[in-house]
Motif scaffolding. Sequence first.
Motif, PDB file in Angstrom:
ATOM      1  N   ALA A  43      13.527  18.841 -18.221  1.00  0.00           N
ATOM      2  CA  ALA A  43      12.666  17.690 -18.501  1.00  0.00           C
ATOM      3  C   ALA A  43      11.444  17.650 -17.593  1.00  0.00           C
ATOM      4  N   ALA A  44      11.578  18.177 -16.366  1.00  0.00           N
ATOM      5  CA  ALA A  44      10.450  18.165 -15.438  1.00  0.00           C
ATOM      6  C   ALA A  44       9.260  18.948 -15.979  1.00  0.00           C
ATOM      7  N   ASN A  45       9.523  19.973 -16.780  1.00  0.00           N
ATOM      8  CA  ASN A  45       8.423  20.755 -17.359  1.00  0.00           C
ATOM      9  C   ASN A  45       7.548  19.920 -18.280  1.00  0.00           C
ATOM     10  N   HIS A  46       8.098  18.849 -18.829  1.00  0.00           N
ATOM     11  CA  HIS A  46       7.359  18.003 -19.754  1.00  0.00           C
ATOM     12  C   HIS A  46       6.921  16.682 -19.136  1.00  0.00           C
ATOM     13  N   VAL A  47       7.573  16.284 -18.044  1.00  0.00           N
ATOM     14  CA  VAL A  47       7.344  14.945 -17.481  1.00  0.00           C
ATOM     15  C   VAL A  47       6.481  14.977 -16.234  1.00  0.00           C
ATOM     16  N   ASP A  48       6.682  15.965 -15.377  1.00  0.00           N
ATOM     17  CA  ASP A  48       6.047  15.932 -14.056  1.00  0.00           C
ATOM     18  C   ASP A  48       4.526  15.869 -14.134  1.00  0.00           C
ATOM     19  N   ASP A  49       3.934  16.649 -15.021  1.00  0.00           N
ATOM     20  CA  ASP A  49       2.467  16.647 -15.109  1.00  0.00           C
ATOM     21  C   ASP A  49       1.946  15.308 -15.612  1.00  0.00           C
ATOM     22  N   LEU A  50       2.661  14.710 -16.574  1.00  0.00           N
ATOM     23  CA  LEU A  50       2.258  13.387 -17.070  1.00  0.00           C
ATOM     24  C   LEU A  50       2.362  12.336 -15.979  1.00  0.00           C
ATOM     25  N   VAL A  51       3.439  12.409 -15.203  1.00  0.00           N
ATOM     26  CA  VAL A  51       3.645  11.425 -14.125  1.00  0.00           C
ATOM     27  C   VAL A  51       2.586  11.598 -13.047  1.00  0.00           C
ATOM     28  N   ARG A  52       2.204  12.833 -12.794  1.00  0.00           N
ATOM     29  CA  ARG A  52       1.172  13.057 -11.781  1.00  0.00           C
ATOM     30  C   ARG A  52      -0.150  12.427 -12.187  1.00  0.00           C
ATOM     31  N   ARG A  53      -0.468  12.528 -13.490  1.00  0.00           N
ATOM     32  CA  ARG A  53      -1.740  11.966 -13.959  1.00  0.00           C
ATOM     33  C   ARG A  53      -1.660  10.475 -14.249  1.00  0.00           C
ATOM     34  N   ARG A  54      -0.487  10.013 -14.659  1.00  0.00           N
ATOM     35  CA  ARG A  54      -0.305   8.584 -14.966  1.00  0.00           C
ATOM     36  C   ARG A  54       0.972   8.101 -14.269  1.00  0.00           C
ATOM     37  N   PRO A  55       0.882   7.735 -12.997  1.00  0.00           N
ATOM     38  CA  PRO A  55       2.074   7.367 -12.226  1.00  0.00           C
ATOM     39  C   PRO A  55       2.869   6.218 -12.833  1.00  0.00           C
ATOM     40  N   TRP A  56       2.214   5.330 -13.567  1.00  0.00           N
ATOM     41  CA  TRP A  56       2.917   4.185 -14.138  1.00  0.00           C
ATOM     42  C   TRP A  56       3.949   4.618 -15.190  1.00  0.00           C
ATOM     43  N   LEU A  57       3.794   5.840 -15.732  1.00  0.00           N
ATOM     44  CA  LEU A  57       4.761   6.325 -16.710  1.00  0.00           C
ATOM     45  C   LEU A  57       6.156   6.500 -16.093  1.00  0.00           C
ATOM     46  N   ASP A  58       6.174   6.827 -14.798  1.00  0.00           N
ATOM     47  CA  ASP A  58       7.465   7.003 -14.136  1.00  0.00           C
ATOM     48  C   ASP A  58       8.239   5.687 -14.072  1.00  0.00           C
ATOM     49  N   LEU A  59       7.507   4.596 -13.860  1.00  0.00           N
ATOM     50  CA  LEU A  59       8.158   3.282 -13.876  1.00  0.00           C
ATOM     51  C   LEU A  59       8.695   2.973 -15.272  1.00  0.00           C
ATOM     52  N   LEU A  60       7.934   3.359 -16.279  1.00  0.00           N
ATOM     53  CA  LEU A  60       8.359   3.128 -17.658  1.00  0.00           C
ATOM     54  C   LEU A  60       9.607   3.948 -17.983  1.00  0.00           C
ATOM     55  N   LEU A  61       9.663   5.168 -17.456  1.00  0.00           N
ATOM     56  CA  LEU A  61      10.825   6.020 -17.703  1.00  0.00           C
ATOM     57  C   LEU A  61      12.082   5.504 -16.995  1.00  0.00           C
ATOM     58  N   LEU A  62      11.891   4.676 -15.987  1.00  0.00           N
ATOM     59  CA  LEU A  62      13.046   4.091 -15.308  1.00  0.00           C
ATOM     60  C   LEU A  62      13.810   3.123 -16.210  1.00  0.00           C
ATOM     61  N   VAL A  63      13.153   2.645 -17.274  1.00  0.00           N
ATOM     62  CA  VAL A  63      13.822   1.702 -18.177  1.00  0.00           C
ATOM     63  C   VAL A  63      14.991   2.356 -18.903  1.00  0.00           C
ATOM     64  N   PRO A  64      14.796   3.504 -19.586  1.00  0.00           N
ATOM     65  CA  PRO A  64      15.974   4.143 -20.204  1.00  0.00           C
ATOM     66  C   PRO A  64      16.999   4.611 -19.179  1.00  0.00           C
ATOM     67  N   VAL A  65      16.530   4.995 -17.985  1.00  0.00           N
ATOM     68  CA  VAL A  65      17.478   5.366 -16.927  1.00  0.00           C
ATOM     69  C   VAL A  65      18.332   4.159 -16.547  1.00  0.00           C
ATOM     70  N   ALA A  66      17.701   2.987 -16.453  1.00  0.00           N
ATOM     71  CA  ALA A  66      18.440   1.766 -16.123  1.00  0.00           C
ATOM     72  C   ALA A  66      19.461   1.440 -17.209  1.00  0.00           C
ATOM     73  N   ILE A  67      19.117   1.707 -18.453  1.00  0.00           N
ATOM     74  CA  ILE A  67      20.060   1.444 -19.554  1.00  0.00           C
ATOM     75  C   ILE A  67      21.280   2.350 -19.435  1.00  0.00           C
ATOM     76  N   VAL A  68      21.050   3.641 -19.156  1.00  0.00           N
ATOM     77  CA  VAL A  68      22.166   4.580 -18.988  1.00  0.00           C
ATOM     78  C   VAL A  68      23.008   4.196 -17.775  1.00  0.00           C
ATOM     79  N   ALA A  69      22.344   3.830 -16.674  1.00  0.00           N
ATOM     80  CA  ALA A  69      23.059   3.451 -15.461  1.00  0.00           C
ATOM     81  C   ALA A  69      23.891   2.188 -15.684  1.00  0.00           C
ATOM     82  N   TRP A  70      23.303   1.201 -16.365  1.00  0.00           N
ATOM     83  CA  TRP A  70      24.031  -0.038 -16.641  1.00  0.00           C
ATOM     84  C   TRP A  70      25.227   0.215 -17.561  1.00  0.00           C
TER      85      TRP A  70
END
Length: 631
Positions: A394-421
């Motif tokens: 997943a890093a091959n597709h996500v890391d570059d986007l997160v580097r250019r748009r850091p707010w996307l990482d916060l957005l990606l935390l939402v599905p992570v929170a759903i899985v964690a919950w």
Amino acid sequence: MTDVTGAPSKLARTWRALTSGDERAWRWVRTSAAVALLAGSLVYVLWPMLADFSTYGFHDWDVSTAYRYLTVESIKKYGEGPWWQPYQCGGATGWGHVETGTNLVSPYLPLYLLADIRTAIRLEVLGQGLVALAGTYLFAGCFSRSVALRALLAALFVLNGRWALQAAVGHTWHLQYGLMPWVFYCFERSQAPEKLRWAIGAGAVMALQCFWGAIYPLPHTALLLTGYAVLTAAFGATFRPLLALAIAAVVALGLSAPKLFAIIDFMSGVQARLIESTEVIGLAELVVMLTAPDQRYGVHSVRVPAYNWHEWGIYIGGGGLLVLVVGVLFARGTREHALKILGLLCLLLGFGAFHPSAPWTLLHKLPSFASQHVPSRFHFPMLLLLGAAFVAFAANHVDDLVRRRPWLDLLLLVPVAIVAWDMARFSRTPFEQAFWMEAPDDIRRAPEFEHRLNPPVQYVHRDWAAPVLLSMFANQGVIRCYGFDDKFEVHAIPKESPGYRGLAWVAEGEGEARVVEWTTNRAVVEVSGARPGALVAYDMNYDSSWRADGEPALELDGVVAGRLRPGSNRIEFSYFPRTFRGSIPLFLVTLGACCWRRRYGTILRAWAFRGARFWRRRAASGGGDRADGRP
């Protein structure tokens, strides 16, 4: 928004930094959100245990707490180490038992010495959960810069149903799986240029696993790290992983020697634990175990070969299962292939003895693994390995986007929170069942230690296992105890036996003997009316490390004995691990080598060799300061 001086407030400055795309500000916000998510989820899972510190845990919690209470008893009451455990099964080595005394070489030791045992054991579980989360988060950082992907792997490895089920029943050794990602993290760091010294960290963490009673996690970690080093070396056409592995192995052996050598000495002798393991499950059963949300103790969502659901349930939900599948199918690269191969190996090992040449059938013939059973335990590290493969993909597709748009990482935390919950809400269930046992209010400590056939004290509401911890509170040993292998031979005589002659007796000729001084590791026996050289017995199971007046003790019908010296009416029995003679010097030399710097090398080497000579002399004298073993 300004403060009283008219300058922009900290909140305003942070907002400006975020809106301007400041990388450090965004990293701080993303990391803080991930930490809050992971730590909050863990506390939610453990809250039924943390809400009330007055109760004791069921199932294996009594004996797991007793393993640690021996350290407290030995240090606070007698000023000694937890070398011998007199309270279980007629007496056995404490230091040589894998799970006993695990809080001695531990950051939790001050907590155990200062707080109530019920408080300390709960906070250790919480602390080890946080250690596991932090280590997994760092290990995932070797593959991705995304905070969301790192948090996903940490949640998958720690918040799943197996971690909760094992911890809730008191399998505290399972908590040491949380050190496995730290080992892999240090190993990964050692592969960078000029970073080979990180391999020392990998070895040091494995040594901690040994000190902390990782009877299953340590062999699993060693096996998987070896496989990872060999595969990455082969795929990358480099010897560096093998060099790092060699350094880690040497450091792990040297630093763990004081505990490891004692364990080997015990398990190769009186406790040669060889267990049959013919358990078999299939892929269909595993899918149910990964997706069945009912994580209650005593409930089987699918038929299991043996034991209870806590050995098989490993809920990660549909989201977690999707992560594993994607990692297997799409991850590519040198490290990714190694992770996938090892993850699939764990998958096959966890299926058990499904064929005479199945991976588990063959592995179970090797030393260390021959003493293990329930191969489904390999499915736990499988989550770490295949989850890391997914993170790398997943890093091959996500890391570059997160580097250019850091707010996307916060957005990606939402599905992570759903899985964690999704995992946390079901992993909480086992802890709602775990801590309900209460001790009587009037446990009286006997003035003199003695062995009893059955536990003299029971919990208010009993569980199936005979309590050891409460008997320790009462200063009584238990012959019919829980915590050792069924093949463990008990020779000590309980007080209820018709042939009981006391804690000490004259075994040859006339005379009387009584114990006048007693600690967990030592007994001074006063003898009257006996001839010189009379054989005196001490009602404790024999072990090769026992000494009588500084000399190796004798064995009499399986108990400790020694001969009375001419002109003396006293004999002192003392226990000090004989393996310290070689293991402590090896530990000191290894520690000195790990800390070596050109500037300080001469001093460290001098300290190490002086310490090695001191411990050789001390071990030779049986732990005393004089040549005869007396303090």
